[in-house]
Design a protein around this motif. Structure first.
Motif, PDB file in Angstrom:
ATOM      1  N   ALA A 173       0.856  -1.191   0.000  1.00  0.00           N
ATOM      2  CA  ALA A 173       0.000   0.000   0.000  1.00  0.00           C
ATOM      3  C   ALA A 173       0.885   1.232   0.000  1.00  0.00           C
ATOM      4  N   ARG A 174       0.536   2.184  -0.852  1.00  0.00           N
ATOM      5  CA  ARG A 174       1.281   3.454  -0.891  1.00  0.00           C
ATOM      6  C   ARG A 174       0.356   4.484  -0.251  1.00  0.00           C
ATOM      7  N   ILE A 175       0.817   5.077   0.842  1.00  0.00           N
ATOM      8  CA  ILE A 175      -0.076   5.959   1.601  1.00  0.00           C
ATOM      9  C   ILE A 175       0.560   7.330   1.797  1.00  0.00           C
ATOM     10  N   GLY A 176      -0.283   8.359   1.957  1.00  0.00           N
ATOM     11  CA  GLY A 176       0.201   9.721   2.136  1.00  0.00           C
ATOM     12  C   GLY A 176       0.806   9.914   3.518  1.00  0.00           C
ATOM     13  N   LEU A 177       1.932  10.631   3.560  1.00  0.00           N
ATOM     14  CA  LEU A 177       2.580  10.942   4.837  1.00  0.00           C
ATOM     15  C   LEU A 177       2.687  12.447   4.992  1.00  0.00           C
ATOM     16  N   GLU A 178       2.913  12.872   6.233  1.00  0.00           N
ATOM     17  CA  GLU A 178       3.150  14.293   6.467  1.00  0.00           C
ATOM     18  C   GLU A 178       4.190  14.421   7.581  1.00  0.00           C
ATOM     19  N   PRO A 179       4.750  15.618   7.758  1.00  0.00           N
ATOM     20  CA  PRO A 179       5.747  15.767   8.827  1.00  0.00           C
ATOM     21  C   PRO A 179       5.128  15.386  10.168  1.00  0.00           C
ATOM     22  N   ALA A 180       5.855  14.596  10.945  1.00  0.00           N
ATOM     23  CA  ALA A 180       5.305  14.132  12.232  1.00  0.00           C
ATOM     24  C   ALA A 180       5.551  15.188  13.300  1.00  0.00           C
ATOM     25  N   PRO A 181       4.527  15.481  14.120  1.00  0.00           N
ATOM     26  CA  PRO A 181       4.751  16.383  15.246  1.00  0.00           C
ATOM     27  C   PRO A 181       5.523  15.639  16.341  1.00  0.00           C
TER      28      PRO A 181
END
Ligand SMILES: Cc1cc2nc3c(=O)[nH]c(=O)nc-3n(C[C@H](O)[C@H](O)[C@H](O)COP(=O)(O)OP(=O)(O)OC[C@H]3O[C@@H](n4cnc5c(N)ncnc54)[C@H](O)[C@@H]3O)c2cc1C
Length: 462
Positions: A168-176
């Motif tokens: 699965a290719r999933i969206g990531l974002e900067p982790a807090p």
């Protein structure tokens, strides 16, 4: 989206069970031989018995074969906790999480993957960009919104019926790094639901929480259950029990919220929390806050798991019932179920109740929701800890479902379970014909997840 990165995960497995059945004649379908997995299938009792039960500990169903993948190209399994660990090494994280991380990526994508992060972003299945799927025909297909979209959307919430997800290719974002975590207490369901709906109506950019969930607490759970919890101290529980005993129903509610931040924004997180709390009408003085690391917050159920394991309360039967209730009927549900069917009940466990925005779900996915623009996820997550509990709790679950059906609430089960095709047909509603068509296209022999009993073996599909 700015600052968003993508990582493709190859999901690897040590063991995958249940999904593959031999055909009625006891022969493996030719497609599986073509795929080259037949040599890794184990059919002896030792292996099938080990894969015959689950967390629910209520039913056992021995699979006809257990597959042991051997290479990354094989069928696979990854837990969400591994995803968190791997992405944090890059300072990134997925955008939507379930409450519990020790469940598999593919297993949740086959259902939906819901939790308090879904308020603006939708469930995990709405945040998938690409999948590798091995269909029941034995084809390995890379699919997305643009490439083989019917398989892509079929597999999302597809209960394992159309193919086995291996990547699965999933969206990531900067982790807090930090989380301000709070619980706000209500004694009145109207205010509780109104405030929850206000919170999930906020748009990105407005002063809003990153996570919103809700829980229902029956008085007896507070007075008779374990005292301190990972969130509340003994003194907090005593205050909460006092509040519950003042209400005629003995029921109180928590909205659970979180704001993400980094150390450099600690001042503004205080201001942001204050600004949002000013708009809400929880019981005065009943706001409880904690400050924890991002990982502690995401893995919070693990702490509860450890506490429950230490007193032998984790590995017990779990007659759980999850469903979606349309916003227009949630007050009737509260009156009829929480204060009706459950009046006098003494549940051990958790009752979740929180709203989600329907527009964040893509209706092309197989997953089913209820009809209103806003619907509530209700989780009756109760444990059977004493003799007779399984039977009693299952009867209560049946009474809840019967009540909702009789009242015409339009509820839809999440993690659905039906024993007849009629039930499944009603569950999928307008999507049923499409589900049948896609099953015939991608799993014509009916070899995938037969235990769900959505399709009779073989004959209805071919
Ligand atoms: C303690 C606990 C907490 C949970 N919390 C949440 C939560 O917060 N939010 C939420 O949304 N759900 C939650 N769940 C439910 C969870 O999403 C489902 O149980 C999910 O199926 C778990 O995946 P699994 O692989 O562990 O399950 P399994 O039992 O291995 O699989 C369940 C089904 O998923 C399908 N499936 C599994 N793997 C694949 C695959 N590779 N390809 C295709 N289909 C597959 C099959 O139909 C299979 O029968 C929770 C479950 C537990 C036990």
């Amino acid at each position: 989206m700015a600052g968003r990165c993508l990582i493709a995960f190859l999901i690897m497995a040590s063991c995958l069970s249940v999904f593959v059945s031999v055909s009625v004649s006891g022969q493996l379908p030719g497609d599986l031989f073509a795929l080259g997995v037949a040599s890794r299938l184990r059919v002896d009792g030792n292996w099938t018995a080990r894969a015959s039960s689950d967390f629910g500990r209520i039913v056992t169903a021995a699979p006809e074969a257990v597959l042991h993948p051997a290479t990354p190209a094989d069928i696979a399994e990854l837990l969400w906790a591994d995803v968190l660990r791997a992405t944090l090494e890059h300072g990134l994280a997925p955008r939507v999480w379930t409450d519990y991380l020790r469940i598999t990526v593919a297993g949740t994508l086959s259902n939906a993957g819901i939790g308090g992060h879904a308020l603006r972003r939708g469930p995990q299945i709405a945040n998938v960009l690409e999948l590798d799927v091995i269909t029941g025909r034995g084809d390995m297909v890379t699919c997305s919104r643009d490439k083989d979209p019917d398989l892509f959307f079929a597999a999302l919430g597809g209960l394992g019926q159309f193919g086995i997800i291996t990547r699965a290719r999933i969206g990531l974002e900067p982790a807090p790094r930090r989380v301000r975590w709070a619980r706000l207490v209500y004694s009145d369901v109207v205010t509780f639901t109104r405030d929850q709906e206000l919170l999930i109506s906020k748009q990105d950019g407005e002063a809003s929480f990153d996570y919103v969930e809700g829980q229902v607490q029956l008085n007896r759970t507070l007075t008779d259950g374990p005292k301190s919890t990972p969130f509340f101290s003994d003194a907090d529980i005593t205050r909460l029990a006092g509040l519950a005993s003042e209400s005629t129903s003995g029921v109180i509610y928590f909205i659970e919220v979180a704001i993400y931040y980094n150390e450099s924004t600690i001042t503004s997180v205080d201001q942001k929390l204050e600004a949002i709390l000013e708009q809400l009408s929880f019981e005065k003085g009943f706001v409880f806050t904690k400050d924890v690391s991002y990982v502690q917050f995401l893995d919070r159920v693990r702490e509860e798991e450890r506490a429950l394991r230490s007193i032998g309360m984790w590995e017990v039967p779990h007659p759980w019932l999850n469903f979606f209730v349309p916003r227009s009927r949630i007050l009737d549900f509260d009156a009829g179920v929480l204060k009706g069917v459950f009046a006098g009940a003494n549940p051990v466990g958790v009752i979740l109740m929180y709203p989600m925005n329907k527009h964040t779900w893509d209706d092309r996915m197989t997953a089913v929701t209820s009809d209103d623009d806003v619907f509530y996820a209700v989780g009756l997550l109760r444990s059977a800890v004493a003799a007779g509990d399984v039977v009693r709790l299952e009867k209560e679950n049946e009474a809840v479902l019967a009540f909702c059906n009789n009242e015409g609430f339009g509820c839809k089960q999440y993690l659905p379970h039906y024993t007849s095709q009629d039930g499944w047909q009603r569950h999928f509603g307008a999507k049923w014909n499409k589900v049948v068509e896609l099953k015939a296209k991608y799993d014509p022999h009916g070899i995938l997840s037969p235990g769900q009993k959505i399709f009779s073996p073989m004959k209805t599909i071919i």
